[in-house]
Write a protein that holds these residues in place. Sequence first.
Motif, short mmCIF file in Angstrom:
data_model
loop_
_atom_site.label_atom_id
_atom_site.label_comp_id
_atom_site.label_asym_id
_atom_site.label_seq_id
_atom_site.Cartn_x
_atom_site.Cartn_y
_atom_site.Cartn_z
N GLU A 106 -0.60 -7.82 15.02
CA GLU A 106 -1.41 -6.65 15.42
C GLU A 106 -1.41 -5.67 14.02
N ASN A 164 -3.84 -7.13 11.52
CA ASN A 164 -5.06 -7.28 11.79
C ASN A 164 -5.93 -5.93 11.77
N ASP A 219 3.88 -10.82 17.69
CA ASP A 219 2.71 -10.34 18.07
C ASP A 219 2.30 -8.98 17.51
N GLU A 220 3.60 -8.01 17.55
CA GLU A 220 3.40 -6.71 17.07
C GLU A 220 3.20 -6.69 15.51
#
Length: 356
Positions: A327, A330, A323-324
């Motif tokens: 992120e 993005n 997820d990091e």
Amino acid sequence: MDQVLLEAPFDPLRRQMNSVLLTIDLTKAVADEAIERNDSIVVAYHPIIFRGLKSLTLKDTQQQSLLRLASEGISVYSPHTAVDCARGGLGDWLADIVTGTPADPDDLEEAPTDGDVSPVKTPLEGQSIHETAADGQTTLDVKRPTYMLQHHPSQLLLKEKALKLASKQHKRYPIQATKVEGYPGAGMGRIVRFSQPVPLPDIIDRIGLGLGNPRGFPIAIPQGKQASDMMISSIGICAGSGGHMFSEMDKAGEEVDLLFTGELSHHEALAAIEQGKCVICLFHSNTERGFLHSVLKPQLENTIAAEWDRIRSEERAKEGLSDEFLEALNDDHFDVQVSEIDRDPYGVMISKSELG
């Protein structure tokens, strides 16, 4: 030579900004600036690693800067001679300046106030000192002169349109052409030949306008001549230290009227003026720093936009991303800035009484 000098590992728990800091020299002060800004990478024109290293310790100031940057997750890249050699690179930028035409002053925006002048006080600045005769008696009081240290202007002070670049008719070519095929006009150094001779004061004005109106810089002309006497038909150009490049130019039989560089040795300058040449020096890195702001910054901004989109697209297609990391992918923001701490170690000491 262009290469990654320090590749810091990606740490999602301490992710840097998507930002680049451009500098000529990676000093301790510039490392502090990059750490404070939380940059991802420092692009330093001069390579901080110039020879092989057998160790990395905090005792050496340059190695200390590298270790500190690595610990903060900040990488270091050096383009150096690739920038010198490229078409549209540093050599062509300097050639554009000496062949430019001053812009109409009415078209210029006001520059910010000068925030890069640092007064340097002598131990007794502004105080009376006493001249003492041989018998030990005080004879008179005199004021110690007051001086200020003037460094080359900050990039924030440059007037972008002060000079219309490459406006005069001329021919230009490298002193040493590249051996890489497919890149005509690329190579080290530049020779400029004007279609009509140009007064030396006009060349000096162009250099001043193109490089932010420095308070002063060294110039050498043949003995018995004045700058106003000299007409310039050709210029040899080399950013940084020009001695070796100009010797190669002489070996090739290329005669010029003016040598324009960052620095030249005492004996090299003497030899030049005795041959009837003129010499203009700006101190080593002052022939290089303006290129970062005027050329490299906008080039990187255009290139990074496309490259970052490509990398983000390719990485998102991979499986098992954290997820990091997603992120980070993005985040479409990026920033390219030129260091305002970086400057040549030399400035010009000027008597305040001479400033009028």
